[in-house]
Design a protein around this motif. Structure first.
Motif, mmCIF file in Angstrom:
data_model
loop_
_atom_site.group_PDB
_atom_site.id
_atom_site.type_symbol
_atom_site.label_atom_id
_atom_site.label_comp_id
_atom_site.label_asym_id
_atom_site.label_seq_id
_atom_site.Cartn_x
_atom_site.Cartn_y
_atom_site.Cartn_z
ATOM 1 N N ASP A 1 3.054 -22.417 20.935
ATOM 2 C CA ASP A 1 3.614 -23.079 19.571
ATOM 3 C C ASP A 1 4.958 -23.945 19.562
ATOM 4 O O ASP A 1 5.676 -24.099 20.511
ATOM 5 C CB ASP A 1 3.790 -21.881 18.650
ATOM 6 C CG ASP A 1 2.597 -20.821 18.165
ATOM 7 O OD1 ASP A 1 1.588 -21.886 18.316
ATOM 8 O OD2 ASP A 1 2.468 -19.625 18.094
ATOM 9 N N ALA A 2 4.929 -24.659 19.195
ATOM 10 C CA ALA A 2 6.137 -25.298 19.208
ATOM 11 C C ALA A 2 7.071 -25.337 18.393
ATOM 12 O O ALA A 2 8.205 -25.420 17.112
ATOM 13 C CB ALA A 2 6.084 -27.322 18.251
ATOM 14 N N ASP A 3 7.556 -23.562 18.864
ATOM 15 C CA ASP A 3 9.201 -22.839 18.074
ATOM 16 C C ASP A 3 9.306 -21.868 19.201
ATOM 17 O O ASP A 3 8.477 -22.444 20.998
ATOM 18 C CB ASP A 3 8.734 -21.995 17.189
ATOM 19 C CG ASP A 3 7.297 -20.633 18.148
ATOM 20 O OD1 ASP A 3 7.274 -20.865 19.421
ATOM 21 O OD2 ASP A 3 6.665 -20.168 17.022
ATOM 22 N N ASP B 1 -4.469 -15.285 21.412
ATOM 23 C CA ASP B 1 -5.229 -15.288 21.606
ATOM 24 C C ASP B 1 -6.322 -16.395 21.293
ATOM 25 O O ASP B 1 -7.665 -16.724 20.657
ATOM 26 C CB ASP B 1 -5.683 -13.783 21.396
ATOM 27 C CG ASP B 1 -6.906 -13.266 21.882
ATOM 28 O OD1 ASP B 1 -7.698 -14.157 22.675
ATOM 29 O OD2 ASP B 1 -7.366 -11.969 20.417
ATOM 30 N N ALA B 2 -5.960 -16.546 19.633
ATOM 31 C CA ALA B 2 -6.952 -16.860 18.940
ATOM 32 C C ALA B 2 -7.132 -18.316 18.766
ATOM 33 O O ALA B 2 -8.117 -18.729 19.122
ATOM 34 C CB ALA B 2 -6.340 -16.829 17.235
ATOM 35 N N THR B 3 -5.970 -19.051 19.772
ATOM 36 C CA THR B 3 -6.593 -20.538 20.019
ATOM 37 C C THR B 3 -7.131 -20.346 21.374
ATOM 38 O O THR B 3 -8.102 -20.981 21.151
ATOM 39 C CB THR B 3 -5.012 -20.934 20.327
ATOM 40 O OG1 THR B 3 -4.369 -21.439 19.309
ATOM 41 C CG2 THR B 3 -5.549 -22.826 20.835
ATOM 42 N N PHE B 4 -7.201 -19.321 21.760
ATOM 43 C CA PHE B 4 -7.699 -19.512 23.143
ATOM 44 C C PHE B 4 -9.230 -19.075 23.113
ATOM 45 O O PHE B 4 -10.170 -19.506 23.139
ATOM 46 C CB PHE B 4 -7.784 -17.793 24.476
ATOM 47 C CG PHE B 4 -8.622 -17.773 25.142
ATOM 48 C CD1 PHE B 4 -7.879 -18.477 26.347
ATOM 49 C CD2 PHE B 4 -8.978 -16.887 25.779
ATOM 50 C CE1 PHE B 4 -8.507 -17.440 27.271
ATOM 51 C CE2 PHE B 4 -10.110 -16.137 25.860
ATOM 52 C CZ PHE B 4 -10.249 -16.927 27.482
ATOM 53 N N GLN B 5 -9.657 -18.197 21.741
ATOM 54 C CA GLN B 5 -11.422 -17.968 20.861
ATOM 55 C C GLN B 5 -11.039 -19.505 20.678
ATOM 56 O O GLN B 5 -12.456 -19.821 21.065
ATOM 57 C CB GLN B 5 -10.900 -17.437 20.361
ATOM 58 C CG GLN B 5 -12.344 -16.542 20.082
ATOM 59 C CD GLN B 5 -13.403 -15.953 21.256
ATOM 60 O OE1 GLN B 5 -12.894 -14.909 22.593
ATOM 61 N NE2 GLN B 5 -14.507 -16.714 21.243
ATOM 62 N N ARG B 6 -10.616 -19.662 20.440
ATOM 63 C CA ARG B 6 -11.867 -21.253 19.576
ATOM 64 C C ARG B 6 -11.586 -22.509 20.592
ATOM 65 O O ARG B 6 -12.624 -23.223 20.517
ATOM 66 C CB ARG B 6 -9.811 -22.170 18.905
ATOM 67 C CG ARG B 6 -10.860 -23.442 17.992
ATOM 68 C CD ARG B 6 -11.630 -23.431 17.051
ATOM 69 N NE ARG B 6 -11.941 -24.672 16.660
ATOM 70 C CZ ARG B 6 -11.502 -25.308 16.071
ATOM 71 N NH1 ARG B 6 -10.888 -24.517 15.200
ATOM 72 N NH2 ARG B 6 -11.559 -26.545 15.413
ATOM 73 N N ILE C 1 -6.333 -19.878 30.841
ATOM 74 C CA ILE C 1 -5.871 -17.571 30.251
ATOM 75 C C ILE C 1 -5.061 -18.357 29.347
ATOM 76 O O ILE C 1 -4.077 -18.183 28.483
ATOM 77 C CB ILE C 1 -5.670 -17.484 32.088
ATOM 78 C CG1 ILE C 1 -5.111 -15.959 32.068
ATOM 79 C CG2 ILE C 1 -4.275 -18.498 32.433
ATOM 80 C CD1 ILE C 1 -4.840 -15.839 33.310
ATOM 81 N N THR C 2 -5.260 -16.734 29.027
ATOM 82 C CA THR C 2 -3.836 -16.139 28.014
ATOM 83 C C THR C 2 -4.027 -14.738 27.945
ATOM 84 O O THR C 2 -4.578 -14.058 28.439
ATOM 85 C CB THR C 2 -4.599 -16.121 25.881
ATOM 86 O OG1 THR C 2 -4.071 -16.047 25.449
ATOM 87 C CG2 THR C 2 -5.833 -15.196 26.148
#
Length: 345
Positions: A264-266, A213-218, A234-235
């Motif tokens: 994420d790369a995990d 969500d934080a990446t989406f908002q950014r 979309i998230t």
């Protein structure tokens, strides 16, 4: 930033050349058919009682990998010969679940008969003591959908959405409400009735699934959807809910544009991407409505860490849970069919 745009363009062209739309989803089942299937279940129970026998229900174990197979064009789907677990009303270990299924069947019957809808949260709060937790009710509703072989959208039970969407997209809700997702600063909640959406209008060139969500908002704050090219982001705010997955599938079916995943790369990020792409074990019975097999992994790739010289102090070491998750992923057929992904491990 320019080479990232080029990466998107190249992936988009590749996907457009090879895109094959498969839409073998279950058709919506008529109200009469749903009612008939519920009546058949109840009739079987009544017949057992009339014979002096303990009635039972047979439900599929939705947490068993032995009941699913991987189909590349769809994802995780049910096998034809799934194993069923008997639930007997006179057995202490299954009596509670037996009763809860009958309760939910009763609620669904009334909703379908009256052509009305309720959210799972509404049903839970109407009898909190009986269900004990929202999670228990959610699981029972999916069991009922599987038992009746009816898509959940035909049960008149809606799920509360947690996802958000933004970008070049307008549509009408089932009740006629117009929704415009074009705002660059505020996101629109994903509809709780995705199947009722109609009149979708968009000139988006691609759809971007964002894990966090934080990446989406950014991306919203950076006006991503207009600075790059018309697109939709979309998230599902982490592990996606069913409505977010339904929305991605509906947009893919309607717009026929590439779909990318930014995670994420995990191991957990990779699994989230795989749920959008290939589906989940517990919802394999509705795979045709929930998966988009053409989803492309845009990033973050493990190899991007070196490529973009991410500082070592910014990298979080794998935990024991991460190690367990990556070992689990390695054994899944949808991972082993992706050689490029294998090289990223």
């Amino acid at each position: 930033m320019a080479d990232q745009f080029t990466k998107v363009d190249c992936l988009r062209e590749t996907l457009l050349e090879s895109l094959e739309i498969t839409d073998k989803r279950q058709e919506d089942i008529s109200r009469e058919d749903v009612l008939s299937r519920i009546e058949n279940v109840i009739q079987t129970i009544v017949v057992s009682v009339s014979k002096g026998e303990a009635p039972l229900l047979k439900v599929m174990n939705r947490s068993s990998w032995t009941n699913v197979r991987f189909q590349k064009s769809v994802g995780l789907v049910l096998k034809a010969d799934v194993s069923l677990t008997p639930l007997q009303c006179d057995c202490p270990s299954s009596a509670t679940k037996f009763a809860l299924i009958l309760k939910v069947l009763s609620v669904i019957y009334k909703l379908v008969q009256s052509d009305s809808y309720a959210t799972k949260r509404d049903i839970y709060y109407n009898d909190m003591q009986l269900f004990g937790s929202q999670r228990t009710l959610d699981f029972i509703v999916d069991d009922v959908s599987c038992l009746l072989k009816v898509p959940r959208r035909s049960l008149h039970v809606l799920a509360t959405s947690k996802g958000f969407i933004s970008g070049d997209l307008c549509y009408l809700e089932e009740d006629g409400t117009k929704v415009d997702c074009n705002s660059s600063s505020a996101a629109t909640p994903v509809s709780s009735n995705v199947n009722g959406i109609r009149n979708i209008v968009s000139s988006a060139k691609f759809i971007l699934i964002v894990e966090k969500d934080a990446t989406f908002q950014r991306l919203l704050d950076d006006d991503f959807c207009t600075r790059l090219s018309p697109c939709i982001i979309i998230t599902g705010k982490g592990m996606p809910d069913v409505n977010s997955r339904l929305m991605v599938r509906k947009l893919w079916d309607t717009l026929h544009v590439p779909v990318f995943a930014l995670v994420d790369a995990d191991p957990h990020g990779i699994e989230i991407m795989c749920i959008y792409k290939y589906g989940s074990l517990s919802m394999a019975f509705e795979a045709h409505s929930l998966t988009v097999p053409s989803v492309l992994w845009l990033g973050l790739l493990p190899s991007d860490i070196q490529r973009y010289r991410v500082p070592e102090e910014s990298i979080i070491p794998f935990s024991q849970a991460d190690e367990s998750k990556i070992n689990s992923l390695r054994n899944r057929s949808y991972i082993t069919c992706q050689p490029a992904w294998e090289r990223e491990k």
